[in-house]
Design a protein around this motif. Structure first.
Motif, mmCIF file in Angstrom:
data_model
loop_
_atom_site.group_PDB
_atom_site.id
_atom_site.type_symbol
_atom_site.label_atom_id
_atom_site.label_comp_id
_atom_site.label_asym_id
_atom_site.label_seq_id
_atom_site.Cartn_x
_atom_site.Cartn_y
_atom_site.Cartn_z
ATOM 1 N N TYR A 24 0.854 -1.194 0.000
ATOM 2 C CA TYR A 24 0.000 0.000 0.000
ATOM 3 C C TYR A 24 0.888 1.241 0.000
ATOM 4 C CZ TYR A 24 -3.349 3.468 1.734
ATOM 5 O OH TYR A 24 -4.119 4.590 1.886
ATOM 6 N N SER A 25 1.869 1.231 0.883
ATOM 7 C CA SER A 25 2.841 2.317 0.918
ATOM 8 C C SER A 25 4.000 1.877 1.789
ATOM 9 C CB SER A 25 2.204 3.594 1.476
ATOM 10 O OG SER A 25 3.141 4.667 1.429
ATOM 11 N N LYS A 26 5.152 2.552 1.597
ATOM 12 C CA LYS A 26 6.321 2.241 2.405
ATOM 13 C C LYS A 26 7.256 3.435 2.407
ATOM 14 C CE LYS A 26 8.973 0.098 -1.371
ATOM 15 N NZ LYS A 26 10.110 1.043 -1.382
ATOM 16 N N SER A 27 8.152 3.409 3.341
ATOM 17 C CA SER A 27 9.208 4.424 3.340
ATOM 18 C C SER A 27 10.132 4.157 2.163
ATOM 19 C CB SER A 27 9.993 4.378 4.656
ATOM 20 O OG SER A 27 9.144 4.632 5.757
ATOM 21 N N GLN A 28 10.691 5.189 1.650
ATOM 22 C CA GLN A 28 11.449 5.070 0.396
ATOM 23 C C GLN A 28 12.712 4.212 0.530
ATOM 24 O OE1 GLN A 28 11.889 9.296 -0.493
ATOM 25 N NE2 GLN A 28 10.310 9.160 -2.071
ATOM 26 N N ASP A 29 13.264 4.090 1.757
ATOM 27 C CA ASP A 29 14.525 3.350 1.893
ATOM 28 C C ASP A 29 14.320 1.844 2.001
ATOM 29 O OD1 ASP A 29 13.316 3.550 4.376
ATOM 30 O OD2 ASP A 29 15.220 3.432 5.448
ATOM 31 N N ILE A 30 13.082 1.371 2.044
ATOM 32 C CA ILE A 30 12.834 -0.076 2.099
ATOM 33 C C ILE A 30 12.938 -0.649 0.691
ATOM 34 C CG2 ILE A 30 11.179 -1.875 2.670
ATOM 35 C CD1 ILE A 30 10.063 -0.103 4.844
ATOM 36 N N SER A 31 13.856 -1.567 0.493
ATOM 37 C CA SER A 31 14.118 -2.110 -0.845
ATOM 38 C C SER A 31 13.110 -3.193 -1.204
ATOM 39 C CB SER A 31 15.534 -2.687 -0.890
ATOM 40 O OG SER A 31 15.615 -3.827 -0.048
ATOM 41 N N ASP A 32 13.087 -3.523 -2.509
ATOM 42 C CA ASP A 32 12.184 -4.588 -2.974
ATOM 43 C C ASP A 32 12.532 -5.927 -2.331
ATOM 44 O OD1 ASP A 32 10.886 -2.759 -4.544
ATOM 45 O OD2 ASP A 32 11.946 -3.325 -6.396
ATOM 46 N N SER A 33 13.856 -6.221 -2.148
ATOM 47 C CA SER A 33 14.238 -7.498 -1.535
ATOM 48 C C SER A 33 13.792 -7.548 -0.074
ATOM 49 C CB SER A 33 15.754 -7.713 -1.629
ATOM 50 O OG SER A 33 16.458 -6.740 -0.892
ATOM 51 N N GLU A 34 13.836 -6.408 0.612
ATOM 52 C CA GLU A 34 13.334 -6.367 1.987
ATOM 53 C C GLU A 34 11.836 -6.593 2.029
ATOM 54 O OE1 GLU A 34 16.457 -3.496 4.380
ATOM 55 O OE2 GLU A 34 14.957 -2.534 3.114
ATOM 56 N N VAL A 35 11.131 -6.056 1.047
ATOM 57 C CA VAL A 35 9.685 -6.289 0.949
ATOM 58 C C VAL A 35 9.407 -7.784 0.780
ATOM 59 C CG1 VAL A 35 7.616 -5.897 -0.445
ATOM 60 C CG2 VAL A 35 9.146 -3.996 0.066
ATOM 61 N N ASP A 36 10.178 -8.426 -0.100
ATOM 62 C CA ASP A 36 9.984 -9.869 -0.322
ATOM 63 C C ASP A 36 10.207 -10.660 0.958
ATOM 64 O OD1 ASP A 36 9.337 -9.526 -2.957
ATOM 65 O OD2 ASP A 36 11.360 -9.923 -3.703
ATOM 66 N N ASP A 37 11.256 -10.296 1.703
ATOM 67 C CA ASP A 37 11.522 -11.005 2.964
ATOM 68 C C ASP A 37 10.372 -10.818 3.942
ATOM 69 O OD1 ASP A 37 13.931 -11.928 2.056
ATOM 70 O OD2 ASP A 37 15.149 -10.427 3.085
#
Length: 846
Positions: A24-37
């Motif tokens: 939905y939304s996230k802070s800009q410093d969160i990477s796609d790989s962190e999202v996957d984890d």
């Protein structure tokens, strides 16, 4: 502390081409790989046992939430909450919300479990948020100042007080899971799971708690060990797994080594989990206000330890040692504690630890686990060397225990460790050893001490460390004498004397001193002499020959002289001359040598090769008692076994009989059947000539004739069968002779030889010939013997060729000897015309 945010749910207005679950939304410093984890760990599947179409009230009351803390593959950590929402924008059930905080680990300064229930941990979406236009602005990085408003110490203490025994098990089981490196599965109410997690986190410092990763509700636990985006799994130590999970069954996994379990709802746990001191003590401390727990946390920070592993058990023991100046030694493993401290704790802290350990053990030497000794001594010498006097005494007490209970090598290992790693301390140990106090103490300990290993070790220690110019230092010479005298009293101690002699480094003065001391007190001087001979035979010392000459005159040490002489023969240019010179000059003394064995000098003489001449000379001259024991007697006999029968018969009769006696004594007739059979046959004929009972001799005759090859067998029959037949006096003796002389392989030669011999015997003595015919008839008629039966066709053919009067005479003489009740048609069948089949059979038998 600053934290980045992420919201993930099913949303209708996102930019994703596939509407549904998305960020939905996230802070800009969160990477796609962190999202996957995060998605991997926090994926929510509602429990199967709950309603698939729940109301909001049911969701609030019954559905579990997943509160989790874990390390991302990026290196940052995540504190996250997954909440079940029920319907999504399309009115389909299954929607959930993930709210995650992502932090740098070093910025996290609170217990992760304390984030649970805080107001900023989002667990729902407003209509305004769900209807917002895409894209939603990035979420800001938030500054978190306070946590722990819900999960407080008081709440945890109250829970512990209500579950004392369960908490002891829980702490022990979780630490065991770290020791075995397996996950811990936990089932309880959703609220209690948070408190269980709080118990284990608050047990340690925040630095350790930051490495305790958990997830309070996991539907598919196996998913968490799958490879992550970058090839690494997400580590979760504690997993909340409900008992209605269709992937894992608590009841069938109480002995499964792949995980440790605790199902509080159904009272199911992994079996055989030992309750640890740390679990027992700190569970009690929870109820007393957590003061010791706080102190333990401070201790962990002081020593700089932050890992979540089984070493925490050892650290707790060190903490107790420092706090209370004592340990329950029978309930701890000192070795891993000290190894951990040696490799991980700073010098200042270890100095304090070592002083406390030394005070702990100095009055309990006998209770120390010997597996702990190496690290214990190394640790104490490194960090408590300033207490040297007490330490040196403990060192030698433990050396003695090691030798007595584990052997010499264990003591050597300890000494070598100190010599190589702490050489200054080892020099201090040596100085202490020669002190009058320690020497008096060791003399009392070793005087008449029968322990072989102790005497060997102290002898070797003195010779290694306290010999100068071939002389043992005065301070320790008396102790060395005590050890050597003790060794001399033990028969099996001589086996280790050679090790002591090797330490003399060819110093004649020192060697003589040790030899004389031990020999003077030796109970088993023969065994001692043998060992001494082995050593002297490889030495160029001047006294070797004089010792040899002296020992040769003593029956108990004669074997030594023989063994030493074998070395001289080995080096001689003319080995045969050297051997026979020694043998002829000393054989009159050999009778004094009990169980004397000449194998060594025979080996030196033959030097691997045995000629026919050597074999015959050895056989002729050397007493059979020595030859039977010789390891190469088979090689000697083989030179004769290869000869033909006639050649064997040409050998001196005494030598032939000697070979037979050797074979019989050594029980090797099957290896040398030709020699044995020829020798026994010749001997049997000699015995019969001297009125021995032929019948008894033939029954005892060895069954080795069948082992001869065809040529030797035919030669043997030709030489001996007729001579043996000359002594047969009954059909039973004839049957025995048939069985001893026949060969399954070459039976036709036996029958032919017998028939031919009958013809020869007839020319010499018709009476003997007639007796043999009658014995043969009786043997066929009266005996069910296979060897005799096979000869029947050939014998019948022979009978038919007799003159009528000869045939009648055989028939009459046979019938006279037959029992009255025997009605035989043998002679009628013998005169029957031979069929073509019988002729062919007899032809091929030939």
């Amino acid at each position: 502390m600053k934290a980045s945010q992420l919201i993930y749910t099913s949303w209708k207005n996102g930019d994703s081409p596939n509407k549904g679950y998305m960020v939905y939304s996230k802070s800009q410093d969160i990477s796609d790989s962190e999202v996957d984890d995060i998605k991997k760990v926090m994926k929510y599947v509602p429990p199967l046992s709950l309603s698939p179409t729940p109301t909001k009230e049911e969701i609030t009351a019954d559905f579990p939430y997943n509160f989790a803390y874990f390390k991302l593959n990026s290196g940052r950590v995540c504190i996250s909450l997954a909440t079940y929402l029920g319907k999504d924008y399309s009115n389909r059930y299954g929607n959930y919300l993930i709210y995650a905080l992502v932090l740098d680990e070093e910025d996290l300064d609170q217990y992760p479990v304390e984030f649970f229930g805080e107001s900023f941990m989002k667990n729902s979406m407003t209509d305004e948020e769900l209807n917002a236009s895409s894209p939603v602005p990035p979420l800001p990085v938030i500054d978190i100042e306070e946590v722990g408003n819900i999960v407080t110490d008081d709440v945890v203490i109250e829970f512990v007080n209500d579950h004392q025994k369960e908490v002891e098990y829980f702490i022990s089981a979780v630490l065991e899971s770290r020791k075995e490196n397996v996950p811990f599965y936990l089932n309880d109410t959703r609220e209690n799971i948070i408190l269980w997690i709080a118990i284990i986190q608050k047990l340690f410092s925040v630095s350790v708690a930051k490495h305790i990763y958990f997830s309070s509700y996991v539907y598919e636990p196996s998913r968490l060990v799958e490879k992550g985006l970058n090839g690494s799994p997400i580590e979760i130590d504690l997993l909340g797994v409900r008992s209605d999970n269709d992937e894992f069954d608590y009841a069938t996994n109480t002995n499964n080594s792949n995980q440790i379990i605790m199902d509080c709802v159904n009272h199911i746990t992994t079996k055989d989990i030992k309750t640890l001191d740390i679990a027992r003590d700190l569970t009690e401390d929870y109820s007393l206000g957590m003061d010791t727990i706080y102190e333990f946390g401070d201790f962990l920070d002081a020593v700089g330890y932050s890992k979540f592993d089984y070493n925490l058990v050892y650290l707790y023991s060190l903490f107790k040692l420092n706090k209370y100046k004592k340990l329950n030694y029978n309930q701890i493993e000192l070795k891993p504690i000290l190894e951990f401290a040696y490799n991980n704790i700073n010098d200042e802290q270890n100095t304090e630890n070592a002083r406390n350990v030394l005070n702990l053990i100095k009055d309990n030497i006998e209770t120390i686990n010997l597996d702990d000794v190496n690290i214990l001594i190394k640790y104490l010498y490194k960090y408590a060397g300033y207490m040297a006097y007490s330490l040196h005494s403990i060192f030698f007490d433990l050396i003695s225990r090691l030798i007595e209970e584990k052997g010499i090598e264990s003591a050597n290992e300890l000494v070598n460790q100190i010599k190589s790693e702490l050489p200054v301390s080892f020099d201090e140990i040596k100085t202490y050893f020669v002190s009058p106090e320690e020497q008096d103490r060791e003399k009392v300990y070793l005087k008449d001490n029968p322990n072989i290993n102790l005497n060997i070790w102290f002898s070797r220690f003195i010779l290694n460390e306290f010999v100068i110019d071939g002389t043992v230092e005065n301070e320790v010479s008396e102790l060395l004498d005590i050890c050597l005298q003790n060794l001399a009293q033990e028969e099996n101690a001589i086996d280790c004397l050679e090790q002591i002699l090797k330490l003399c480094k060819n110093d004649v003065k020192l060697e003589s001193y040790i030899i004389n001391t031990v020999y003077q007190f030796a109970n088993n001087k023969s065994d001692f002499a043998t060992r001494l001979g082995d050593w002297l035979s490889s030495s160029d010392n001047d006294h070797a020959q004089s010792i040899l000459n002296t020992l040769m005159l003593n029956g108990s040490t004669m074997q030594l002289a023989v063994n030493i002489e074998s070395q001289y023969i080995q080096k001689a240019s003319n080995k045969s001359e050297a051997f026979w010179d020694f043998y002829d000059n000393h054989k009159e003394y050999f009778g004094k040598g009990k169980d004397l064995d000449l194998s060594n000098i025979l080996d030196a003489y033959l030097n691997g090769d045995i000629t026919d001449k050597d074999a015959l000379e050895i056989l002729h001259k050397i007493d059979i008692s020595f030859l039977v024991k010789y390891s190469r007697i088979n090689d000697i006999l083989s030179t004769f076994e290869s000869e033909d029968v006639n050649a064997l018969l040409s050998i001196d009769t005494d030598d032939l009989y000697k070979m037979g006696d050797i074979i019989q004594t050594a029980k090797i007739g099957e290896t040398f059947p030709k020699i044995y059979i020829v020798a026994i046959s010749k001997n049997t004929l000699d015995l019969v000539k001297h009125n021995e009972d032929f019948g008894k001799l033939i029954i005892r005759f060895p069954d080795y004739v069948s082992l001869l090859d065809k040529k030797d067998y035919r030669s043997y029959l030709n030489e001996f069968l007729a001579r043996f037949l000359g002594y047969v006096s009954s059909e039973k003796e004839l049957v025995a002779l048939f069985n001893k002389f026949s060969s399954d392989t070459y039976e036709k030669y036996f029958y032919k030889q017998y028939t031919d011999d009958l013809k020869i015997i007839k020319k010499v003595s018709e009476a003997r010939w007639m007796d043999l015919l009658v014995y043969t008839c009786l043997a066929i008629i009266l005996n069910e013997d296979e060897v005799v039966e096979k000869y029947t066709p050939d014998f019948n053919h022979y009978l038919k060729k007799l003159k009528p009067e000869e045939f009648s005479k055989v028939e009459r003489k046979t019938e006279v000897k037959l029992p009255p009740n025997i009605d035989t048609k043998f002679f009628e069948r013998a005169l029957e015309k031979e069929s073509f089949t019988d002729k062919v059979g007899r032809f091929f038998r030939r």
